[in-house]
Design a protein around this motif. Sequence first.
Motif, PDB file in Angstrom:
ATOM      1  N   ASP A   1      -8.198   8.447   0.332  1.00  0.00           N
ATOM      2  CA  ASP A   1      -8.679   9.526  -0.526  1.00  0.00           C
ATOM      3  C   ASP A   1      -7.609   9.921  -1.539  1.00  0.00           C
ATOM      4  O   ASP A   1      -6.436   9.550  -1.417  1.00  0.00           O
ATOM      5  N   TYR A   2      -8.032  10.679  -2.521  1.00  0.00           N
ATOM      6  CA  TYR A   2      -7.153  11.266  -3.531  1.00  0.00           C
ATOM      7  C   TYR A   2      -6.452  10.207  -4.371  1.00  0.00           C
ATOM      8  O   TYR A   2      -5.264  10.335  -4.696  1.00  0.00           O
ATOM      9  N   VAL A   3      -7.136   9.146  -4.690  1.00  0.00           N
ATOM     10  CA  VAL A   3      -6.616   8.142  -5.619  1.00  0.00           C
ATOM     11  C   VAL A   3      -7.425   8.283  -6.912  1.00  0.00           C
ATOM     12  O   VAL A   3      -8.655   8.147  -6.893  1.00  0.00           O
ATOM     13  N   GLY A   4      -6.750   8.597  -7.989  1.00  0.00           N
ATOM     14  CA  GLY A   4      -7.428   8.840  -9.256  1.00  0.00           C
ATOM     15  C   GLY A   4      -8.182   7.624  -9.752  1.00  0.00           C
ATOM     16  O   GLY A   4      -7.832   6.483  -9.434  1.00  0.00           O
ATOM     17  N   VAL A   5      -9.238   7.879 -10.564  1.00  0.00           N
ATOM     18  CA  VAL A   5     -10.074   6.767 -11.027  1.00  0.00           C
ATOM     19  C   VAL A   5      -9.319   5.871 -12.000  1.00  0.00           C
ATOM     20  O   VAL A   5      -9.702   4.722 -12.228  1.00  0.00           O
ATOM     21  N   ASP A   6      -8.237   6.393 -12.594  1.00  0.00           N
ATOM     22  CA  ASP A   6      -7.484   5.568 -13.539  1.00  0.00           C
ATOM     23  C   ASP A   6      -6.435   4.706 -12.844  1.00  0.00           C
ATOM     24  O   ASP A   6      -5.775   3.889 -13.485  1.00  0.00           O
ATOM     25  N   GLU A   7      -6.253   4.873 -11.548  1.00  0.00           N
ATOM     26  CA  GLU A   7      -5.291   4.042 -10.822  1.00  0.00           C
ATOM     27  C   GLU A   7      -5.902   2.662 -10.562  1.00  0.00           C
ATOM     28  O   GLU A   7      -7.121   2.520 -10.513  1.00  0.00           O
ATOM     29  N   LYS A   8      -5.041   1.690 -10.361  1.00  0.00           N
ATOM     30  CA  LYS A   8      -5.521   0.323 -10.187  1.00  0.00           C
ATOM     31  C   LYS A   8      -5.365  -0.102  -8.721  1.00  0.00           C
ATOM     32  O   LYS A   8      -4.239  -0.253  -8.231  1.00  0.00           O
ATOM     33  N   VAL A   9      -6.491  -0.279  -8.068  1.00  0.00           N
ATOM     34  CA  VAL A   9      -6.507  -0.767  -6.686  1.00  0.00           C
ATOM     35  C   VAL A   9      -7.573  -1.849  -6.597  1.00  0.00           C
ATOM     36  O   VAL A   9      -8.682  -1.669  -7.102  1.00  0.00           O
ATOM     37  N   GLU A  10      -7.226  -2.977  -5.988  1.00  0.00           N
ATOM     38  CA  GLU A  10      -8.164  -4.101  -5.933  1.00  0.00           C
ATOM     39  C   GLU A  10      -8.537  -4.418  -4.485  1.00  0.00           C
ATOM     40  O   GLU A  10      -7.710  -4.226  -3.585  1.00  0.00           O
ATOM     41  N   PRO A  11      -9.752  -4.925  -4.257  1.00  0.00           N
ATOM     42  CA  PRO A  11     -10.111  -5.391  -2.903  1.00  0.00           C
ATOM     43  C   PRO A  11      -9.159  -6.507  -2.457  1.00  0.00           C
ATOM     44  O   PRO A  11      -8.782  -7.354  -3.258  1.00  0.00           O
ATOM     45  N   GLY A  12      -8.809  -6.472  -1.211  1.00  0.00           N
ATOM     46  CA  GLY A  12      -7.864  -7.467  -0.695  1.00  0.00           C
ATOM     47  C   GLY A  12      -6.428  -7.009  -0.743  1.00  0.00           C
ATOM     48  O   GLY A  12      -5.552  -7.643  -0.150  1.00  0.00           O
ATOM     49  N   GLU A  13      -6.191  -5.913  -1.428  1.00  0.00           N
ATOM     50  CA  GLU A  13      -4.819  -5.399  -1.541  1.00  0.00           C
ATOM     51  C   GLU A  13      -4.433  -4.683  -0.246  1.00  0.00           C
ATOM     52  O   GLU A  13      -5.266  -4.071   0.409  1.00  0.00           O
ATOM     53  N   TRP A  14      -3.170  -4.714   0.071  1.00  0.00           N
ATOM     54  CA  TRP A  14      -2.691  -4.078   1.302  1.00  0.00           C
ATOM     55  C   TRP A  14      -2.170  -2.687   1.022  1.00  0.00           C
ATOM     56  O   TRP A  14      -1.572  -2.437  -0.024  1.00  0.00           O
ATOM     57  N   PHE A  15      -2.391  -1.802   1.982  1.00  0.00           N
ATOM     58  CA  PHE A  15      -1.800  -0.468   1.946  1.00  0.00           C
ATOM     59  C   PHE A  15      -0.757  -0.352   3.061  1.00  0.00           C
ATOM     60  O   PHE A  15      -0.939  -0.913   4.143  1.00  0.00           O
ATOM     61  N   TYR A  16       0.299   0.353   2.774  1.00  0.00           N
ATOM     62  CA  TYR A  16       1.370   0.599   3.753  1.00  0.00           C
ATOM     63  C   TYR A  16       1.589   2.101   3.872  1.00  0.00           C
ATOM     64  O   TYR A  16       1.183   2.869   2.993  1.00  0.00           O
ATOM     65  N   THR A  17       2.242   2.500   4.953  1.00  0.00           N
ATOM     66  CA  THR A  17       2.555   3.918   5.091  1.00  0.00           C
ATOM     67  C   THR A  17       3.598   4.295   4.051  1.00  0.00           C
ATOM     68  O   THR A  17       4.526   3.533   3.772  1.00  0.00           O
ATOM     69  N   SER A  18       3.423   5.493   3.481  1.00  0.00           N
ATOM     70  CA  SER A  18       4.342   5.927   2.430  1.00  0.00           C
ATOM     71  C   SER A  18       5.489   6.756   2.980  1.00  0.00           C
ATOM     72  O   SER A  18       6.498   6.944   2.313  1.00  0.00           O
ATOM     73  N   GLY A  19       5.339   7.285   4.194  1.00  0.00           N
ATOM     74  CA  GLY A  19       6.387   8.124   4.773  1.00  0.00           C
ATOM     75  C   GLY A  19       6.307   9.567   4.327  1.00  0.00           C
ATOM     76  O   GLY A  19       7.093  10.397   4.778  1.00  0.00           O
ATOM     77  N   ASP A  20       5.331   9.885   3.462  1.00  0.00           N
ATOM     78  CA  ASP A  20       5.236  11.257   2.952  1.00  0.00           C
ATOM     79  C   ASP A  20       4.781  12.243   4.014  1.00  0.00           C
ATOM     80  O   ASP A  20       5.055  13.438   3.920  1.00  0.00           O
ATOM     81  N   ASP A  21       4.044  11.745   5.012  1.00  0.00           N
ATOM     82  CA  ASP A  21       3.471  12.656   5.995  1.00  0.00           C
ATOM     83  C   ASP A  21       4.461  13.077   7.071  1.00  0.00           C
ATOM     84  O   ASP A  21       4.131  13.885   7.930  1.00  0.00           O
ATOM     85  N   ARG A  22       5.654  12.521   7.053  1.00  0.00           N
ATOM     86  CA  ARG A  22       6.708  12.833   8.039  1.00  0.00           C
ATOM     87  C   ARG A  22       6.296  12.422   9.461  1.00  0.00           C
ATOM     88  O   ARG A  22       6.889  12.876  10.431  1.00  0.00           O
ATOM     89  N   ILE A  23       5.298  11.597   9.578  1.00  0.00           N
ATOM     90  CA  ILE A  23       4.877  11.084  10.896  1.00  0.00           C
ATOM     91  C   ILE A  23       5.150   9.589  10.958  1.00  0.00           C
ATOM     92  O   ILE A  23       5.872   9.114  11.826  1.00  0.00           O
ATOM     93  N   PHE A  24       4.585   8.862  10.028  1.00  0.00           N
ATOM     94  CA  PHE A  24       4.766   7.414  10.002  1.00  0.00           C
ATOM     95  C   PHE A  24       5.927   7.068   9.073  1.00  0.00           C
ATOM     96  O   PHE A  24       5.943   7.504   7.916  1.00  0.00           O
ATOM     97  N   PRO A  25       6.898   6.287   9.553  1.00  0.00           N
ATOM     98  CA  PRO A  25       7.953   5.830   8.654  1.00  0.00           C
ATOM     99  C   PRO A  25       7.366   4.955   7.553  1.00  0.00           C
ATOM    100  O   PRO A  25       6.338   4.309   7.741  1.00  0.00           O
ATOM    101  N   ARG A  26       8.010   4.956   6.412  1.00  0.00           N
ATOM    102  CA  ARG A  26       7.532   4.178   5.279  1.00  0.00           C
ATOM    103  C   ARG A  26       7.576   2.685   5.609  1.00  0.00           C
ATOM    104  O   ARG A  26       8.528   2.217   6.248  1.00  0.00           O
ATOM    105  N   GLY A  27       6.579   1.935   5.170  1.00  0.00           N
ATOM    106  CA  GLY A  27       6.642   0.482   5.239  1.00  0.00           C
ATOM    107  C   GLY A  27       5.861  -0.162   6.355  1.00  0.00           C
ATOM    108  O   GLY A  27       5.892  -1.378   6.500  1.00  0.00           O
ATOM    109  N   PHE A  28       5.113   0.614   7.166  1.00  0.00           N
ATOM    110  CA  PHE A  28       4.285  -0.011   8.206  1.00  0.00           C
ATOM    111  C   PHE A  28       2.931  -0.402   7.602  1.00  0.00           C
ATOM    112  O   PHE A  28       2.341   0.381   6.855  1.00  0.00           O
TER     113      PHE A  28
END
Lengths: 177, 405
Positions: B205-232
Motif C-alpha cells: 500500500d501507499y505507493v504513488g501512481v507515478d512510481e514504477k513497479v513491475e510484475p515479477g519485481e522483488w520487494f525487500y524489507t526497508s527497515g523503516d518499521d523497526r521490526i524487520f531489518p533491511r534487506g530480507f
Amino acid sequence: MSYPDGRILLNSQREGQVSRFRFWVLLAVPLAAILFQAYVPLFFQFLRYLEVPMLVVVYFAIMQRSQISGLLIGAVVGLAQDSLTTEPLGMYGIAKTLVGYFAASVGLRLDVDHPVIRLLLCFFFYIVHKFFYWVILRAMFGKPLPFDIQNTLVLALLNAVVGVSLFHFLDKLREPA
Amino acid sequence: MESFLNRYRHITVLLLVICAQLVLLAVQVKNDQDVRFIRIWTISAVTPVARLVEGIRGGGAGFLHNYITLHDTNAENRRLKDELGRLKMENIFLRNELSTADRAKALQIFESATPSKTLAANVIAIAPGSDSKVVTVNRGSLSGVERGMAVVTPDGIVGKVTAAYPTASMVQLVTDPEFAAGVISQKNGVRGTLKGQGTPTCKVDYVGVDEKVEPGEWFYTSGDDRIFPRGFPVGVVRSVRDGANFKEISIDPSGVRHGVEDLLIVLQGVHQNIPQAPPANQPVYLTPQVPPIAQAPAEPGQQPAAAPEPAVGTEADKVRGFYKAVGEAQNHTYGVGPPGTKPPDFNMKLPPARPSGAAAPTSGTGDRSVVPVNPPQTPPSGKVPDAARRANQAAGAPPGGIPKE
C-alpha cells in the motif's frame, strides 16, 4: 441409558439422571479439546471447522444437569480458548458461558442420552455459539462481519454428527451410577 | 432478599459471570492491554502437552518411515531385480531428480550466513479459528524471544512475534489482515507498506501512481518499521494496477509460500543492503543443451540426417547408453515380455566404442552425415604407416584406413 418407554421429553426435572465425572475427566477432556483445536489443524486443515471445545461444553452441561456447572465449564473453556488467540479475553468466554447455561437448562427437560436429541442439541448450540460470537464481535469491536447462514448450517451439521460420536465416547468416562 | 437470591440463583450466577467477562473485555479494549496471567496459565498448560504429542507424532512418523516403509523397499527391491535394467534406469533418473535442498540444512546455512542473530523455532500450534493467521512456536521468553521480534525463513519474512510467553510465542503471519511492514522494491527503490489480506497474497500500500513497479519485481524489507531489518526478501509482485491515489500492488509472499513449519526468530537484527539480483533460490533460465559437435561441416543447403546421439550428458545418460547398447547387442527390447522374462546379460563385454573423430566415413559422394553403427567387417588391405594414419585421422578417416567400396 435411554428411558425405557422411548420418551424424549421428561415429565419433571427430578426424572432426569445426573451423570457424575471424576475430577481428572473434567480437567483432561476440555484440555484435550483445546489442544485438538490448536494442534490437529496443523496437519489436517479441514478439521479446523470442528468446534470440539464447544461440543465438550455442551456435553458436560447437559449430562451434569446443572446450570451453574455448565456455565462455569463454558467460561473456563472459553477463556482458555481465548488465551490461544490474539483476540481479547472473553470473546469465546462469553459465548461458551451462555451455551453452557442454556445447554444445561435444556438438558433438564430432555432425555439427553437419546442420539437424536444429542444431534439436535449439537446442531442448535453450534449455531447459538456462532451467533453469540458474531454478536460480540459486532457489538464490542464494531467489526462488520457478515453472518454466513448457509456456511454455519453446514458446519453445524458436521459438528452435530461428530458430536454424537464424541458424546458416545465420553459416556464411557462417566462414573457408574 | 435471601429467598429471592435462592430462587434466581442460576440466573444470578450467569449474570455475574457474563458481567465479569464483559468488564474484562472492556478493560482490555479501553486500555489496549492484555490480561497476561490468564494467557500464561493457558499457554503453560497447553505447551507441554503439545510438545509431548508432537514428540509422539514425530517418533511414530519416524518409526513408520524407518520400519514400515522398509517392507515396501524390500518388495520394491525384488521387483527391481525382476525388471532389472528398466527400473534401474528409472531409479537413477529419480535419484537425479531428488531435491538436494534439505530444509533444515538450508535454515542452518542461512542462520550462519545472515549477519542478524537468529534463533531456530518450530511451529507447534495454530490459533483456533478458521480464519486465523497466527501460529504458536516452541520458543519463548526463556530463550530470549520478545514481543515485536521479526520471524523469517531463508525464503523471506514470515511474520512477527505478537506475544512471548516463557516457553512459547505467538507469531502473526504476513498474511494476517492486521499485519504491516515497511518494504522497498528492488529495482527502483519504491517504498511502501506491506499488508496482509487474510488470503495467500498480500498487498503493498501507499505507493504513488507515478512510481514504477513491475510484475515479477522483488520487494525487500526497508527497515523503516523497526521490526524487520533491511534487506530480507518479502515477495515477488504478482500484479500492479493504478488505483485512485495509490497503486494496487498484489504480492506473493515468499516466506510462507511453502507453508510454515521451521523458522528463525531474529533476536538482533542487522540491516543489510538490498541485493542487486533476486534471491538465489529462484528458477534460473538455462539455455538449451549444446548440440553434439558435427563430424564435418555440412555443405550449404544440405539437410542433416537423423539426429545423432548426444556426445556428452549426465551419468544417467551414460548408463542409459550402456543399457541400450547391451539390449541391442542381445536383441532385447526393454519393457516387453511377461514378468520373469530372462533379462539381458549386463556383464557382457561390449566392443570398444569408435573414436568420435573417426565416426564419419569419407565417401566420395560427400554425404558425411551418415554414421555407420557397426565397424567395417572387412579388414583393410595392407598396413598404413603411422604418419599416414595420423593424416587420415585428421582428415576424418576411420582408423585402419579407408574401407574399400
